[in-house]
Design an enzyme around this catalytic site. Structure first.
Site, short mmCIF file in Angstrom:
data_model
loop_
_atom_site.label_atom_id
_atom_site.label_comp_id
_atom_site.label_asym_id
_atom_site.label_seq_id
_atom_site.Cartn_x
_atom_site.Cartn_y
_atom_site.Cartn_z
N THR A 44 0.72 -1.24 0.03
CA THR A 44 -0.08 -0.08 0.10
C THR A 44 0.83 1.34 0.02
OG1 THR A 44 -1.99 -1.01 1.00
CG2 THR A 44 -1.63 1.48 1.33
N GLY A 50 -2.96 6.68 -7.24
CA GLY A 50 -4.40 7.09 -6.45
C GLY A 50 -5.52 6.09 -6.53
N GLU A 117 -5.91 8.26 -15.72
CA GLU A 117 -4.83 7.09 -16.09
C GLU A 117 -5.63 6.30 -17.32
OE1 GLU A 117 -2.78 6.77 -11.51
OE2 GLU A 117 -4.33 5.13 -12.28
N HIS A 242 3.20 -3.94 -14.71
CA HIS A 242 3.31 -2.43 -14.79
C HIS A 242 4.55 -2.23 -15.88
CE1 HIS A 242 3.40 1.92 -14.01
NE2 HIS A 242 2.48 1.47 -13.10
N ARG A 288 -2.54 -0.83 -19.20
CA ARG A 288 -1.32 -1.50 -18.79
C ARG A 288 -0.87 -2.72 -19.74
NH1 ARG A 288 -1.77 -0.55 -12.31
NH2 ARG A 288 -1.50 1.66 -12.28
N HIS A 349 3.47 -6.38 -11.32
CA HIS A 349 3.16 -5.29 -10.64
C HIS A 349 1.81 -5.94 -9.55
CE1 HIS A 349 2.26 -1.52 -9.29
NE2 HIS A 349 1.02 -1.29 -9.86
N ARG A 384 -6.77 -5.43 -14.55
CA ARG A 384 -7.06 -4.24 -13.47
C ARG A 384 -6.84 -3.01 -14.14
NH1 ARG A 384 -4.47 -1.16 -9.65
NH2 ARG A 384 -2.35 -1.82 -10.46
#
Length: 539
Positions: A44, A50, A117, A242, A288, A349, A384
């Site tokens: 975390t 964000g 994003e 990532h 991503r 990631h 995700r």
């Protein structure tokens, strides 16, 4: 010396999910929080970008749901997506009420700055500069330390869950979770913690790969323990890489936030040429998985060890204001992102799959819950959407707390639980076995089960994981446990689950791309593994 503790609720993990859960439970409950190291050292605190939430008037629940479903490649569970997004605004308000210092718009003390994003149709990422995770972690830690009913055990590593069928096989009834065995790494003593309810909030498993943006503790402990306890796992083949981690021998894959591309950062080849437009019309704002595969493709095509991310065309003050942490870290390694591109590579990631849970975070085992990255809720599907992860932590930790609060927790005598038995083990004189196997599993997972896969590569990985699994099982049975051995034992379980899940998917979808089946099937199905029918319970 072995000892026992008793809790109403035992929480394994102290990231956003674990801390939120502890703070959301009634104060009359006795809560134990298990932390591998010191509070604030988990994943975390490393999160930069964000939290995604519907906070702007031009945004809507429908748009956020649609973006999540699109990113998920047809495998998100719509009910879970809507459940999460509808609770996004209240989750953010809860964080604000705890004191999280989100960044405001310039000149405003009321309105918050929202960024955008990859994969999002609106600006909906609320953030605390470029260190949102750290701000959330530090704030919730302060609140937890003020709770008299919450007891934090730092430098403790969970060994395994305690279940009724395993401990009391002749008593009948459901196979309820009764707590866990936990190693105190300061003195290598294993303690028995009995609990009316146990929550796994232990994070993901990206440490199974050689290169990762995650801290060292992301070894899939909760997933492996839940599997051994009898829980199903879902979609373990979907591992998010990532696309942009800082390339430097001392940086340990320091994450360069997706928000850098969201604010205009451009990906370039070593010669300064842009390339993302050749892979996706959204270019740098593509999801991503698309960006990671594009970078991987170009690196392999050129034989390059990294590519470049360039935001130096933006005003220097803008860069320093929006990305102070990233700017300072890059500067410490000799890169001035206000003047030049920075070198980047993909790295493991996020674990999109995990322990099967319902909307209240309940697992297949009564008395056992899971929240955060170790859980599969149905939100992420095959990929995700950026910044949905912290949102998921808050929403499902609060859901678990609500479910626990609404019921009368079963009582049992924790003194009945057996102490950890070390009578048939000894101290190891060959710890090199652990370090060697640690390196081997992470290396073959990177080489054979990484961004681009094939059946041939996966079969190679399967053969290796079976050999290592037996070796680690024998080692675990013979010698006293330590944190490295426990993490290795869990890593090999997770590696096998990823490999078996990947082999069972005869298509390419989302984060799972295989040269053996490059097309996407018309029928979208999740991958479910059960410890009763799939790979034998590991180690």
């Amino acid at each position: 010396m072995a000892s026992r503790l008793s809790a109403d609720v035992l929480v394994i993990g102290t990231g956003a999910a674990g801390l939120t859960l502890a703070l959301s439970l009634p104060r009359h409950l006795n809560v134990f929080l298990i932390c591998k190291g010191e509070l604030g050292t988990g994943s975390t605190a490393w999160a930069q970008g964000g939290v995604a939430a519907v906070l702007d008037k031009v945004d809507s629940v429908e748009d956020h749901v649609a973006d999540t479903l699109t990113a998920g490649g047809g495998l998100c569970e719509p009910k879970a997506v809507r459940h999460t997004v509808e609770r996004s605004a209240s989750a953010i308000q809860w964080l604000i009420d705890q004191g999280v210092p989100f960044t405001h718009k310039d000149g405003s003390e009321v309105d918050y700055h929202l960024t955008r994003e990859g994969g999002h149709s609106h600006r909906r990422i609320i953030h605390a500069a470029d260190a949102t995770g750290r701000a959330i972690s530090e704030t919730l830690i302060r609140q937890v330390r003020q709770r008299a009913n919450v007891h934090v055990l730092e430098h403790h590593v969970a060994v395994d869950l305690i279940t009724r069928r395993k401990i009391f096989p002749n008593e009948g009834g459901d196979d309820r979770c009764l707590g866990a065995y936990v190693l105190d790494t300061r003195n290598d003593a294993v303690i028995t913690i009995g609990a009316s309810a146990t929550v796994l909030a232990s994070g993901g498993a990206s440490k199974v790969y050689l290169f990762t943006s995650n801290p060292d503790g992301a070894t899939g402990d909760g997933i492996a323990m839940a599997w051994r306890a009898g829980c199903r796992v879902v979609n373990m083949e979907f591992n998010q890489f990532h696309p942009t981690c800082l390339y430097h021998p001392r940086a340990k894959s320091f994450l360069i936030s997706e928000a850098v591309r969201g604010e205009g950062g451009l990906l370039k080849l070593p010669n300064g040429e842009r390339f993302m437009h050749r892979f996706d019309e959204r270019a740098e704002l593509a999801p991503r998985d698309v960006v990671a595969r594009a970078i991987d493709h170009e690196m392999k095509r050129l034989g390059a060890d990294h590519l470049l991310l360039d935001i130096s065309h933006k005003p220097a003050d803008f860069i320093r204001q929006h990305f102070p942490t990233i700017y300072e870290r890059c500067l410490s390694y000799g890169y001035d992102m206000t003047r030049e591109p920075i070198p980047v590579v993909p790295a493991a990631h996020y674990t999109c799959g995990g322990i099967r849970t319902d909307l209240s975070a309940r697992t297949d085992v009564p008395g056992l819950y899971a929240a955060g990255e170790c859980a599969y809720t149905g939100l992420h599907g095959a990929n995700r959407l950026a910044s949905n992860s912290l949102l998921e932590c808050i929403v499902y930790a609060r859901a678990a707390a609500d479910d626990l609060t609404a019921q009368t927790l079963p009582e049992f005598d924790a003194d009945r639980l057996p102490l950890w038995d070390e009578s048939r083990v000894s101290d190891s004189d060959e710890k090199v076995v652990i370090s060697h196997n640690w390196d081997e599993v992470r290396r073959f997972m990177w080489d054979y089960v990484g961004i681009v896969r094939s059946d041939k590569r996966l079969e190679r990985a399967r053969r290796r994981v079976h050999l290592l699994k037996q070796e680690i099982h024998d080692y675990y049975a013979s010698f006293r446990v330590n944190s490295d051995l426990l993490e290795l034992r869990n890593l090999i379980v997770v590696a096998e689950l990823i490999i078996e899940s990947a082999l069972s998917r005869k298509e390419s979808r989302g984060l799972h791309f295989t040269r053996s089946y490059p097309q996407t099937s018309e029928r979208a199905e999740i991958t479910v593994l059960s410890p009763r029918t799939e790979p034998s319970q590991s180690a």
